[in-house]
Each structure stands twice: as structure tokens, then as C-alpha cells.
Design a protein around this motif. Sequence first.
Motif, PDB file in Angstrom:
ATOM      1  N   PHE A 193       0.230   3.191   2.328  1.00 45.01           N
ATOM      2  CA  PHE A 193       1.255   4.173   2.680  1.00 45.01           C
ATOM      3  C   PHE A 193       1.243   4.454   4.177  1.00 45.01           C
ATOM      4  O   PHE A 193       0.213   4.331   4.846  1.00 45.01           O
ATOM      5  CB  PHE A 193       1.027   5.486   1.923  1.00 45.01           C
ATOM      6  N   VAL A 194       2.399   4.834   4.694  1.00 46.94           N
ATOM      7  CA  VAL A 194       2.514   5.274   6.085  1.00 46.94           C
ATOM      8  C   VAL A 194       3.096   6.682   6.083  1.00 46.94           C
ATOM      9  O   VAL A 194       3.834   7.070   5.170  1.00 46.94           O
ATOM     10  CB  VAL A 194       3.412   4.330   6.918  1.00 46.94           C
ATOM     11  N   VAL A 195       2.759   7.447   7.109  1.00 46.36           N
ATOM     12  CA  VAL A 195       3.265   8.814   7.224  1.00 46.36           C
ATOM     13  C   VAL A 195       4.686   8.767   7.777  1.00 46.36           C
ATOM     14  O   VAL A 195       4.927   8.260   8.868  1.00 46.36           O
ATOM     15  CB  VAL A 195       2.367   9.661   8.145  1.00 46.36           C
ATOM     16  N   ASP A 196       5.623   9.297   7.006  1.00 48.68           N
ATOM     17  CA  ASP A 196       7.030   9.313   7.413  1.00 48.68           C
ATOM     18  C   ASP A 196       7.421  10.656   8.027  1.00 48.68           C
ATOM     19  O   ASP A 196       8.320  10.729   8.854  1.00 48.68           O
ATOM     20  CB  ASP A 196       7.918   9.016   6.196  1.00 48.68           C
TER      21      ASP A 196
ATOM     22  N   VAL B 100       8.322   3.421  -2.570  1.00 51.15           N
ATOM     23  CA  VAL B 100       7.576   4.543  -3.141  1.00 51.15           C
ATOM     24  C   VAL B 100       7.510   5.643  -2.083  1.00 51.15           C
ATOM     25  O   VAL B 100       7.130   5.388  -0.941  1.00 51.15           O
ATOM     26  CB  VAL B 100       6.147   4.134  -3.554  1.00 51.15           C
ATOM     27  N   ALA B 101       7.891   6.853  -2.468  1.00 51.68           N
ATOM     28  CA  ALA B 101       7.828   8.000  -1.559  1.00 51.68           C
ATOM     29  C   ALA B 101       6.977   9.089  -2.203  1.00 51.68           C
ATOM     30  O   ALA B 101       7.103   9.362  -3.399  1.00 51.68           O
ATOM     31  CB  ALA B 101       9.225   8.532  -1.257  1.00 51.68           C
TER      32      ALA B 101
ATOM     33  N   ARG C 284       5.904   3.889   1.141  1.00 50.24           N
ATOM     34  CA  ARG C 284       5.333   2.552   1.001  1.00 50.24           C
ATOM     35  C   ARG C 284       6.414   1.625   0.464  1.00 50.24           C
ATOM     36  O   ARG C 284       7.158   1.997  -0.448  1.00 50.24           O
ATOM     37  CB  ARG C 284       4.152   2.582   0.030  1.00 50.24           C
ATOM     38  N   LYS C 285       6.508   0.436   1.041  1.00 48.54           N
ATOM     39  CA  LYS C 285       7.449  -0.561   0.535  1.00 48.54           C
ATOM     40  C   LYS C 285       6.648  -1.739   0.006  1.00 48.54           C
ATOM     41  O   LYS C 285       5.879  -2.366   0.736  1.00 48.54           O
ATOM     42  CB  LYS C 285       8.413  -1.018   1.626  1.00 48.54           C
ATOM     43  N   CYS C 286       6.824  -2.018  -1.274  1.00 45.00           N
ATOM     44  CA  CYS C 286       6.073  -3.091  -1.923  1.00 45.00           C
ATOM     45  C   CYS C 286       6.682  -4.452  -1.586  1.00 45.00           C
ATOM     46  O   CYS C 286       7.820  -4.549  -1.109  1.00 45.00           O
ATOM     47  CB  CYS C 286       6.068  -2.884  -3.436  1.00 45.00           C
TER      48      CYS C 286
ATOM     49  N   LYS D 284       0.609   1.628  -8.665  1.00 42.48           N
ATOM     50  CA  LYS D 284       1.544   1.650  -7.542  1.00 42.48           C
ATOM     51  C   LYS D 284       0.937   2.286  -6.292  1.00 42.48           C
ATOM     52  O   LYS D 284       1.633   2.545  -5.316  1.00 42.48           O
ATOM     53  CB  LYS D 284       2.814   2.401  -7.937  1.00 42.48           C
ATOM     54  N   GLY D 285      -0.358   2.540  -6.320  1.00 44.64           N
ATOM     55  CA  GLY D 285      -1.028   3.044  -5.125  1.00 44.64           C
ATOM     56  C   GLY D 285      -1.362   4.519  -5.142  1.00 44.64           C
ATOM     57  O   GLY D 285      -1.914   5.048  -4.176  1.00 44.64           O
ATOM     58  N   ILE D 286      -1.028   5.214  -6.241  1.00 39.32           N
ATOM     59  CA  ILE D 286      -1.328   6.645  -6.326  1.00 39.32           C
ATOM     60  C   ILE D 286      -2.696   6.800  -6.988  1.00 39.32           C
ATOM     61  O   ILE D 286      -2.834   7.325  -8.097  1.00 39.32           O
ATOM     62  CB  ILE D 286      -0.242   7.408  -7.117  1.00 39.32           C
ATOM     63  N   GLY D 287      -3.697   6.283  -6.309  1.00 41.34           N
ATOM     64  CA  GLY D 287      -5.055   6.313  -6.838  1.00 41.34           C
ATOM     65  C   GLY D 287      -5.883   7.405  -6.196  1.00 41.34           C
ATOM     66  O   GLY D 287      -5.391   8.246  -5.440  1.00 41.34           O
ATOM     67  N   ARG D 288      -7.153   7.359  -6.479  1.00 42.23           N
ATOM     68  CA  ARG D 288      -8.037   8.426  -6.016  1.00 42.23           C
ATOM     69  C   ARG D 288      -8.187   8.439  -4.498  1.00 42.23           C
ATOM     70  O   ARG D 288      -8.350   9.504  -3.899  1.00 42.23           O
ATOM     71  CB  ARG D 288      -9.407   8.282  -6.682  1.00 42.23           C
TER      72      ARG D 288
END
Length: 203
Positions: free
Chosen positions: A48-51, A72-73, A64-66, A166-170
Motif C-alpha cells: 500500500f501507498v499513502v494517498d 484497493v482503498a 494499492r493497485k494489484c 488482498k493485503g489487509i493482514g496483521r
Amino acid sequence: MQRLNSVLRQGQKAIVDLGLLTVLRSEIAHELSSNRFQNDQIGDLGDFVVDWDAPESEDVLLRRKCESGEEVAVSALLGPQMYGGEGMFPREVLMKVCFKKPGFNSILQFDCGVCSGTDSGSELHLRGAYYLPSPALLHHSLYKGPLFSTLDHHLQDKLKEYLVAKGIGRGLTDFLLSYLHRKEQNQYVSWLQKLESMLATNV
């Protein structure tokens, strides 16, 4: 007599301002010396990047763009303080996660809560899963899906697994929990310093 009363009122106001100023300076010194949350940065952003992360705002927005083109926002901010918890962070993170596939206007939105776990890490709680036909159709009468708690437990678990995949992990939830607490702490100290500066000019 009127002049004397005016002088007395001004003197009384100065005493009140000075008392408040003393308390403010004590609070600022305490917060700066305690370094609360300053050394607690854990986790990472992953892909992810900070938008969006303005110093004066309460929230942050990550994107994040897969490789598939899916976007993903993640929008997150601190919720109210939790009482009776055992973790190191006193407040919960309120998080919305949105997925948009290329070629589709529809959005899949998840409402989540992130709090301190018993092992010093974060715990992700999924509270809602919504299908939105279009970002332009968000009126209250639109059916977005059932109450999440009424879904089959197996389906609830699979939806949470989808988030993690999708990257929403710990790693990400740890990062948001610690980062947002530190951000709010810095904003609080800045607020105290602004009050101090304003009052100091009149004493």
C-alpha cells in the motif's frame, strides 16, 4: 472607581490566564517527556501507498493497485476509547476497505475494527460487507447486504480470509493501530502548544 474596577478585572483575568498557562505548560512537558506511542511503530504498509495524510486530519487513506488491475482503498481513523481492554493502545481503529475491479463500477466495501490483541499485536474484526452498484448510488434506501452478524460463520470466515489475501493482514493493521495513535498524540501536543502560544501573548 470605574478605573479601579477595570484594573482589578484585568488583574483577575491575568491570574486566571496565568493559572491556565501553568497547567498547559505542565501538560505539554509531561506529554513530551513521556514519548507516548513514539516508539511503538510496528507493522508495515506492505504494497500500500499513502494517498492522503494531512497533519490536521484525523484519517489516513491508503491505496494499492494489484497486478490484475484491481484497486484497493483503505480509509482509517481512530474510534472512541475502549475501556477494559488489555492491549497497549487504548482506542480502536475504524477502517473501511473498498475493492474495485477493472471494467466494473461496482464496489465491495468492508467495515472493520482494529484493536489491540492480548499478545501486543492487533486484532481485525469484520463488521460489515456491502455491495455497492456504483459510488454515485450511496443513498440510505439502497440495499447493500444483510447484517454481517447474521451471515453463516463459515461465510464470515471466508470473507475475512479474502481481506487478508488482498493485503489487509496483521502487518497493515499493526501499522495503522500504532501510526494513528502516534498521529493523534502529535495533534494533541500541537493543540496544547497553540493554546499556550495564544494565552502567553496576553499575560
